[in-house]
Enzyme design. Structure first.
Site, PDB file in Angstrom:
ATOM      1  N   ASN A   1       1.062  -1.193  -0.079  1.00 27.04           N
ATOM      2  CA  ASN A   1      -0.070   0.142  -0.073  1.00 27.04           C
ATOM      3  C   ASN A   1       1.055   1.382   0.027  1.00 27.04           C
ATOM      4  O   ASN A   1       0.628   2.200  -0.827  1.00 27.04           O
ATOM      5  CB  ASN A   1      -1.084   0.187   1.124  1.00 27.04           C
ATOM      6  CG  ASN A   1      -2.068  -1.184   1.322  1.00 27.04           C
ATOM      7  OD1 ASN A   1      -1.905  -1.824   0.184  1.00 27.04           O
ATOM      8  ND2 ASN A   1      -2.576  -1.419   2.265  1.00 27.04           N
TER       9      ASN A   1
ATOM     10  N   HIS B   1     -18.675  36.471 -30.644  1.00 30.66           N
ATOM     11  CA  HIS B   1     -19.818  35.732 -31.205  1.00 30.66           C
ATOM     12  C   HIS B   1     -19.337  35.470 -32.546  1.00 30.66           C
ATOM     13  O   HIS B   1     -20.029  34.932 -33.312  1.00 30.66           O
ATOM     14  CB  HIS B   1     -20.901  36.421 -31.252  1.00 30.66           C
ATOM     15  CG  HIS B   1     -21.136  37.313 -30.203  1.00 30.66           C
ATOM     16  ND1 HIS B   1     -22.434  36.786 -28.922  1.00 30.66           N
ATOM     17  CD2 HIS B   1     -21.017  38.664 -29.809  1.00 30.66           C
ATOM     18  CE1 HIS B   1     -22.139  37.595 -28.015  1.00 30.66           C
ATOM     19  NE2 HIS B   1     -21.624  38.755 -28.595  1.00 30.66           N
TER      20      HIS B   1
ATOM     21  N   SER C   1      -7.320  12.937 -48.510  1.00 30.83           N
ATOM     22  CA  SER C   1      -8.597  11.991 -48.612  1.00 30.83           C
ATOM     23  C   SER C   1      -8.326  11.098 -49.380  1.00 30.83           C
ATOM     24  O   SER C   1      -7.709  11.144 -50.406  1.00 30.83           O
ATOM     25  CB  SER C   1      -9.567  12.940 -49.248  1.00 30.83           C
ATOM     26  OG  SER C   1     -10.729  12.240 -49.504  1.00 30.83           O
TER      27      SER C   1
ATOM     28  N   LYS D   1      -8.255  17.375 -51.433  1.00 26.56           N
ATOM     29  CA  LYS D   1      -8.208  17.685 -49.792  1.00 26.56           C
ATOM     30  C   LYS D   1      -6.875  17.739 -49.213  1.00 26.56           C
ATOM     31  O   LYS D   1      -6.020  16.930 -49.674  1.00 26.56           O
ATOM     32  CB  LYS D   1      -9.111  16.687 -49.295  1.00 26.56           C
ATOM     33  CG  LYS D   1     -10.881  16.692 -49.700  1.00 26.56           C
ATOM     34  CD  LYS D   1     -11.233  17.701 -48.920  1.00 26.56           C
ATOM     35  CE  LYS D   1     -12.074  17.103 -48.003  1.00 26.56           C
ATOM     36  NZ  LYS D   1     -12.775  17.809 -46.861  1.00 26.56           N
TER      37      LYS D   1
ATOM     38  N   ASN E   1      -6.620  18.018 -45.237  1.00 23.95           N
ATOM     39  CA  ASN E   1      -7.229  18.053 -44.145  1.00 23.95           C
ATOM     40  C   ASN E   1      -6.312  18.301 -42.801  1.00 23.95           C
ATOM     41  O   ASN E   1      -5.508  17.834 -42.510  1.00 23.95           O
ATOM     42  CB  ASN E   1      -7.986  16.745 -43.880  1.00 23.95           C
ATOM     43  CG  ASN E   1      -9.114  16.434 -44.984  1.00 23.95           C
ATOM     44  OD1 ASN E   1      -9.592  17.580 -45.482  1.00 23.95           O
ATOM     45  ND2 ASN E   1      -9.346  15.365 -45.265  1.00 23.95           N
TER      46      ASN E   1
ATOM     47  N   GLU F   1      -8.007  18.320 -35.453  1.00 23.44           N
ATOM     48  CA  GLU F   1      -9.238  17.501 -35.025  1.00 23.44           C
ATOM     49  C   GLU F   1      -8.827  16.698 -33.915  1.00 23.44           C
ATOM     50  O   GLU F   1      -9.595  16.185 -33.171  1.00 23.44           O
ATOM     51  CB  GLU F   1      -9.781  17.132 -36.264  1.00 23.44           C
ATOM     52  CG  GLU F   1     -10.296  18.166 -37.212  1.00 23.44           C
ATOM     53  CD  GLU F   1     -10.643  17.780 -38.531  1.00 23.44           C
ATOM     54  OE1 GLU F   1     -10.784  16.538 -38.857  1.00 23.44           O
ATOM     55  OE2 GLU F   1     -11.094  18.625 -39.668  1.00 23.44           O
TER      56      GLU F   1
ATOM     57  N   GLN G   1      -6.711   1.054  -7.541  1.00 25.02           N
ATOM     58  CA  GLN G   1      -5.585   0.513  -8.511  1.00 25.02           C
ATOM     59  C   GLN G   1      -6.258   1.043  -9.732  1.00 25.02           C
ATOM     60  O   GLN G   1      -5.556   1.112 -11.025  1.00 25.02           O
ATOM     61  CB  GLN G   1      -6.079  -1.210  -8.541  1.00 25.02           C
ATOM     62  CG  GLN G   1      -5.074  -1.683  -9.513  1.00 25.02           C
ATOM     63  CD  GLN G   1      -4.968  -3.428  -9.362  1.00 25.02           C
ATOM     64  OE1 GLN G   1      -4.354  -3.722  -8.441  1.00 25.02           O
ATOM     65  NE2 GLN G   1      -5.784  -3.954 -10.279  1.00 25.02           N
TER      66      GLN G   1
ATOM     67  N   LYS H   1      -4.342   4.038 -12.014  1.00 23.09           N
ATOM     68  CA  LYS H   1      -3.183   4.133 -12.897  1.00 23.09           C
ATOM     69  C   LYS H   1      -3.485   3.925 -14.502  1.00 23.09           C
ATOM     70  O   LYS H   1      -3.045   4.808 -15.184  1.00 23.09           O
ATOM     71  CB  LYS H   1      -2.565   2.722 -12.855  1.00 23.09           C
ATOM     72  CG  LYS H   1      -2.108   2.852 -11.397  1.00 23.09           C
ATOM     73  CD  LYS H   1      -1.243   1.777 -10.864  1.00 23.09           C
ATOM     74  CE  LYS H   1      -1.141   1.835  -9.530  1.00 23.09           C
ATOM     75  NZ  LYS H   1      -2.346   1.939  -8.832  1.00 23.09           N
TER      76      LYS H   1
HETATM   77  N1  ARG Z   1      -1.878  -3.010  -7.560  1.00 19.09           N
HETATM   78  C1  ARG Z   1      -2.441  -2.345  -6.370  1.00 19.09           C
HETATM   79  C2  ARG Z   1      -2.677  -1.093  -6.713  1.00 19.09           C
HETATM   80  O1  ARG Z   1      -2.397  -0.467  -7.800  1.00 19.09           O
HETATM   81  C3  ARG Z   1      -0.895  -2.468  -5.585  1.00 19.09           C
HETATM   82  C4  ARG Z   1      -1.363  -2.633  -3.977  1.00 19.09           C
HETATM   83  C5  ARG Z   1      -1.771  -3.429  -3.532  1.00 19.09           C
HETATM   84  N2  ARG Z   1      -2.079  -3.444  -2.147  1.00 19.09           N
HETATM   85  C6  ARG Z   1      -3.216  -4.560  -1.686  1.00 19.09           C
HETATM   86  N3  ARG Z   1      -3.221  -4.507  -0.464  1.00 19.09           N
HETATM   87  N4  ARG Z   1      -3.689  -5.474  -2.496  1.00 19.09           N
HETATM   88  O2  ARG Z   1      -3.067  -0.493  -5.840  1.00 19.09           O
END
Ligand code: ARG
Length: 461
Positions: free
Chosen positions: A110, A156, A277, A283, A285, A290, A322, A325
């Site tokens: 953690n 505008h 195109s 064209k 583009n 975009e 998690q 990420k």
């Molecule tokens: N893959 C987990 C995350 O991204 C890592 C931490 C995992 N901790 C746990 N107690 N399962 O948060």
């Protein structure tokens, strides 16, 4: 399946559960940060006498080897591990044996993952900032070259008053400059170290959290271990800053798309930044602009997604986290890519100065100045507004510009007009008499450009 746990289980993990739970497919992105964090942790454990020097040397050597082998492509990060932390630890034990099993002393995944993500994001914040700086360099060059390039300013999306290209670009300079200052604020606030928070409640080992924080370049340790493992505010802030950057880029792209259209023809995007195109041979583009505009949606989406994920999570760590990420990685890659491509497109774009000037001339952008002329000759503004309104109508009916009217035609509507009206409403006069700070007049613009130059030079130091 290679897991760090299992002692208290009597059954194998279901395969689907294993895959659903695993994060190695994406958290391998921060293998480097994971290893650097582990190295700092081990150094501290040795300094505190929790590991012997010999153990710590062996672990550090093993970790260095893993890092080198991964970077050299000799060691593949495979999905047989649950996450990057398990991958590194298992490899370490393979390499150095029992000493490797001591790496995780006084640590939890953690605080480990909280550290890895923070280290990763911290570096990316600076890289995003560096890319914005390059964009500002290009913007400032365009500004310096175009303090006399007259173009219509719009409200505008209707022609309003003449401005210069330097002035228009300056508006974006301000936006991206603010974006940079937001990133710096975020960097400062996020730069505290969660390592040593353990699972949630610290540990019973005499860890020196100040020391690891210092080794890893943080301003200090986070002061509440429950917060340390569950804080993702810095990612919300980063996503929010990236959303604002995308909003700015998207507005800019929208203008470039308009300006590049057959109707405007204010700019021509370089061939290297345009696409064709498959069916229409004529064209060219503006796909890049975009796409940048389009990708804004995914970054906003990531911000909403993370905010929603976090909103119901009780203290402290929960696996929901998690989910931070993939969103953040994708947004960072998207935003960095967009800034870099946009910068290249802007750096090579051709400005059609004649067209811009012509457009400013044919849209009554000097009507306000014609009214101001009357005011300077004693006519109350509201009356002057009405007189010029009638002149504009007269011109529209005949397909003329205010500059094209004869003095007789002017005087037929108001005798106050004299021969100097032409000079008073020339585009150059309209622009260059606007000299308040932040206005487009050349002298005012010159002062602002100087401030911007100094700002960019100060960033070098
Ligand atoms: N893959 C987990 C995350 O991204 C890592 C931490 C995992 N901790 C746990 N107690 N399962 O948060």
């Amino acid at each position: 399946m290679a897991q760090l746990w299992g002692g208290r289980f009597t059954k194998e993990t279901d395969q689907l559960v294993y895959r659903f739970n695993a994060s190695i497919s994406f958290d391998q992105k921060f293998y480097r940060q994971d290893i650097e964090g582990s190295m700092a942790h081990v150094r501290m454990l040795a300094k505190q006498g929790i590991l012997t020097e010999a153990e710590s040397d062996a672990i550090l050597k093993g970790l260095r080897g893993i890092l080198e082998d991964v970077e050299a492509g000799k060691l593949a990060i495979t999905e047989e591990y649950e996450d990057i932390h398990s991958f590194v630890e298992a490899n370490l034990i393979d390499r150095i044996g029992d000493a490797g099993k001591k790496l995780h002393t006084g640590r939890s995944r953690n605080d480990q993952v909280a550290l890895d993500m923070r280290l990763y994001a911290r570096a990316e914040v600076l890289e995003t900032d560096e890319l914005l700086k390059k964009l500002l360099e290009v913007l400032l060059r365009i500004m310096e070259e175009n303090t006399e390039t007259i173009m219509p300013g719009f409200t505008h999306l209707q022609k309003a008053q003449p401005v210069t290209l330097a002035h228009h670009m300056g508006a974006y300079f301000e936006m991206f400059k603010r974006d940079r200052s937001r990133l710096r604020d975020i960097h400062e606030r996020m730069n505290y170290c969660p390592l040593g928070a353990g699972a949630l409640a610290g540990t019973t080992y005499p860890l020196d959290r100040e020391y690891t924080a210092e080794l890893l370049g943080f301003s200090g340790p986070m002061l509440n271990s429950m917060d340390a493992v569950s804080d993702r505010d810095y990612l919300v802030e980063y996503l929010s800053a990236m959303s604002v950057i995308m909003m700015h880029l998207s507005r800019f792209c929208e203008e470039i798309i308009l300006w590049n259209s057959n109707e405007y023809r204010f700019v021509e995007i370089d061939d290297a930044y345009s696409t064709g195109s498959s069916i229409m041979p004529q064209k060219k583009n503006p796909d890049i602009a975009e796409l940048v505009r389009g990708k804004t949606g995914r970054v906003y989406g990531a911000l909403m997604s993370l905010l929603t994920t976090l909103k119901g999570i009780p203290l402290a760590y929960n696996k929901d986290m998690q989910e931070d990420k993939e969103l953040v990685f994708d947004s960072i890659d998207t935003v960095k890519g967009c800034i870099a491509l946009f910068t290249g497109m802007l750096d090579t774009i051709h400005f059609c100065r004649e067209r811009m000037n012509d457009s400013a001339r044919h849209g009554f952008t000097n009507a306000t100045d014609a009214a101001d002329y009357l005011v300077n000759h004693g006519v109350p503004f509201r009356d002057a507004h009405g007189i010029v309104g009638r002149l504009v109508l007269y011109c529209i009916e005949r397909g003329m510009a205010l500059d094209d009217l004869s003095l007789e035609e002017y005087q037929a509507i108001s005798p106050v007009f004299g021969a100097d009206i032409y000079e008073a409403i020339s585009m150059e006069t309209c622009v260059n008499r606007r000299l308040t700070i932040g206005a487009p007049g050349k002298a005012a613009m010159g002062k602002v450009i100087k401030v911007y130059r100094e700002y960019l030079q100060a960033c070098e130091k």
